[in-house]
Design a protein around this motif. Sequence first.
Motif, PDB file in Angstrom:
ATOM      1  N   THR A   1       7.676  -8.290  -4.973  1.00 59.78           N
ATOM      2  CA  THR A   1       8.389  -8.760  -3.788  1.00 59.78           C
ATOM      3  C   THR A   1       7.801  -8.153  -2.533  1.00 59.78           C
ATOM      4  O   THR A   1       8.502  -7.824  -1.597  1.00 59.78           O
ATOM      5  N   ALA A   2       6.469  -7.964  -2.553  1.00 58.50           N
ATOM      6  CA  ALA A   2       5.819  -7.302  -1.415  1.00 58.50           C
ATOM      7  C   ALA A   2       6.098  -8.018  -0.119  1.00 58.50           C
ATOM      8  O   ALA A   2       6.209  -7.409   0.935  1.00 58.50           O
TER       9      ALA A   2
ATOM     10  N   THR B   1      -8.993   2.700   6.721  1.00 58.35           N
ATOM     11  CA  THR B   1      -9.467   1.719   7.702  1.00 58.35           C
ATOM     12  C   THR B   1      -9.575   0.322   7.105  1.00 58.35           C
ATOM     13  O   THR B   1      -9.633  -0.667   7.850  1.00 58.35           O
ATOM     14  N   ARG B   2      -9.595   0.195   5.780  1.00 53.80           N
ATOM     15  CA  ARG B   2      -9.722  -1.101   5.127  1.00 53.80           C
ATOM     16  C   ARG B   2      -8.376  -1.693   4.729  1.00 53.80           C
ATOM     17  O   ARG B   2      -8.312  -2.814   4.222  1.00 53.80           O
ATOM     18  N   VAL B   3      -7.303  -0.958   4.960  1.00 52.12           N
ATOM     19  CA  VAL B   3      -5.979  -1.427   4.529  1.00 52.12           C
ATOM     20  C   VAL B   3      -5.582  -2.680   5.289  1.00 52.12           C
ATOM     21  O   VAL B   3      -5.729  -2.762   6.516  1.00 52.12           O
ATOM     22  N   SER B   4      -5.045  -3.660   4.550  1.00 53.14           N
ATOM     23  CA  SER B   4      -4.606  -4.912   5.153  1.00 53.14           C
ATOM     24  C   SER B   4      -3.168  -5.264   4.790  1.00 53.14           C
ATOM     25  O   SER B   4      -2.539  -6.067   5.473  1.00 53.14           O
ATOM     26  N   SER B   5      -2.643  -4.653   3.713  1.00 55.02           N
ATOM     27  CA  SER B   5      -1.266  -4.933   3.305  1.00 55.02           C
ATOM     28  C   SER B   5      -0.701  -3.749   2.561  1.00 55.02           C
ATOM     29  O   SER B   5      -1.437  -2.839   2.142  1.00 55.02           O
ATOM     30  N   TYR B   6       0.613  -3.746   2.393  1.00 51.61           N
ATOM     31  CA  TYR B   6       1.269  -2.668   1.671  1.00 51.61           C
ATOM     32  C   TYR B   6       2.398  -3.236   0.825  1.00 51.61           C
ATOM     33  O   TYR B   6       2.891  -4.345   1.046  1.00 51.61           O
ATOM     34  N   ALA B   7       2.808  -2.450  -0.159  1.00 52.53           N
ATOM     35  CA  ALA B   7       3.959  -2.796  -0.986  1.00 52.53           C
ATOM     36  C   ALA B   7       4.677  -1.506  -1.359  1.00 52.53           C
ATOM     37  O   ALA B   7       4.039  -0.496  -1.663  1.00 52.53           O
ATOM     38  N   VAL B   8       5.993  -1.536  -1.289  1.00 49.17           N
ATOM     39  CA  VAL B   8       6.821  -0.399  -1.681  1.00 49.17           C
ATOM     40  C   VAL B   8       7.681  -0.836  -2.849  1.00 49.17           C
ATOM     41  O   VAL B   8       8.428  -1.816  -2.759  1.00 49.17           O
ATOM     42  N   SER B   9       7.571  -0.115  -3.957  1.00 54.93           N
ATOM     43  CA  SER B   9       8.390  -0.377  -5.130  1.00 54.93           C
ATOM     44  C   SER B   9       9.037   0.929  -5.541  1.00 54.93           C
ATOM     45  O   SER B   9       8.363   1.832  -6.042  1.00 54.93           O
ATOM     46  N   GLY B  10      10.340   1.067  -5.272  1.00 54.94           N
ATOM     47  CA  GLY B  10      11.008   2.334  -5.535  1.00 54.94           C
ATOM     48  C   GLY B  10      10.442   3.407  -4.638  1.00 54.94           C
ATOM     49  O   GLY B  10      10.463   3.280  -3.401  1.00 54.94           O
TER      50      GLY B  10
END
Length: 394
Positions: A27-28, A107-116
């Motif tokens: 569910t990012a 510097t290459r990060v484009s998205s994130y997701a948090v799970s718990g």
Amino acid sequence: MNKLFIAISAAVLLCGVIVSAGCVSDTAGNNTGSSLTGNWTAADNPLVTLVFNDDGTYSGEAQVNLYNGTFSVNGSSLDMGDGVNRTKRAGPSDMMEAEDSYLGCLTRVSSYAVSGDTLTLSDKDGEVLLTFARMESAADKNTNTEQSTEHLLYGIWNLNGSERVTIIFNQDWTYGGQAPVNSYGGSFTFGAADKETNRIPLKLSDSVSTLMAGAPKDMEAEDAYYAALRSAVSCSVTSSDNGTSQRLELFDKDGVLLLSFTRTAETVPSAPATTAKRALPYGTWLLTEDSAVSLSFNPDGTYSGKAQVNSFSGTYLVYGPASKPYGESLEMSPAVRTKMAAADPVVNAAENSFFEALESANEYNLSADAAGVLNSLELLDKYGTVLLTFVKGE
């Protein structure tokens, strides 16, 4: 600061890690910036930290240097800004290579997701670059009443072979003590104990000390003691067979014993919740005269924020006995900041004055409302003159 470095190839440790699908939330797209905000530690190295603040700045500690920058969130998309600013410390080549790889991944990060309590940062192709675990706050640690291995670290210890030299670990993330000549203090963090060795990953900040001079042999012993503290990356706590004493040992990255301390059972803290009485300035604060200027104090001993033009970060420590209900002595390192300039010289002058005030801060006072909620912060110099006033950010 010395960092714990796990001897795995930097490219494997920090970038291009093979992560199971369960580490990425399905569910990012529903994640919000609020779930990202907070303190995180690298999953494979609990002493590498990353802090996302409410004011759109991030900061942390890599293998050797402090770093900071700005970020923005749009759904699950994460923009880490134009680049990462870092201090200019040098370290062992393997640690510097690991740091370059780690910061390169940011510097290459484009998205994130948090799970718990797990955060994953991915590139534009969806490949996981970095994985973090949410850092338990000092407040959470202090309200935990279970007798954990880490709790055994807290309290006062005497260096074996010396009646004078001590080290004290406090539950507000500060340490201090008496060296052969001078008294000293700093901040620290630790990770979960290794299940096989029962050693606790430990990171001690560079210490601040008094500046007294002593006999040459005592000063040499003191230099060697400080060098050992800087080299420590893990520790262990063991009890004697009859339970009358405990031993604390500090180890370097190769597992070599650096320092050994002992204490009697009578000096062991009885419960974690009983010794943390100091009110700490954790959270984000807004400058009273200009609410666009922010300052955040993080539980890992770092501070960060946004000044009139530039973002900034550094380290801090609160030291001395907890003698005041809402204030204590404060030491802040010079801020690492971006290098932008405003068109208006008045704005640049105001920012320079702000940073000068931060560097002069020697004490803080907190005020609370009728319900006991902390709502204002004052930074004072060594003479008790108020330098800056802040109100608590949302």
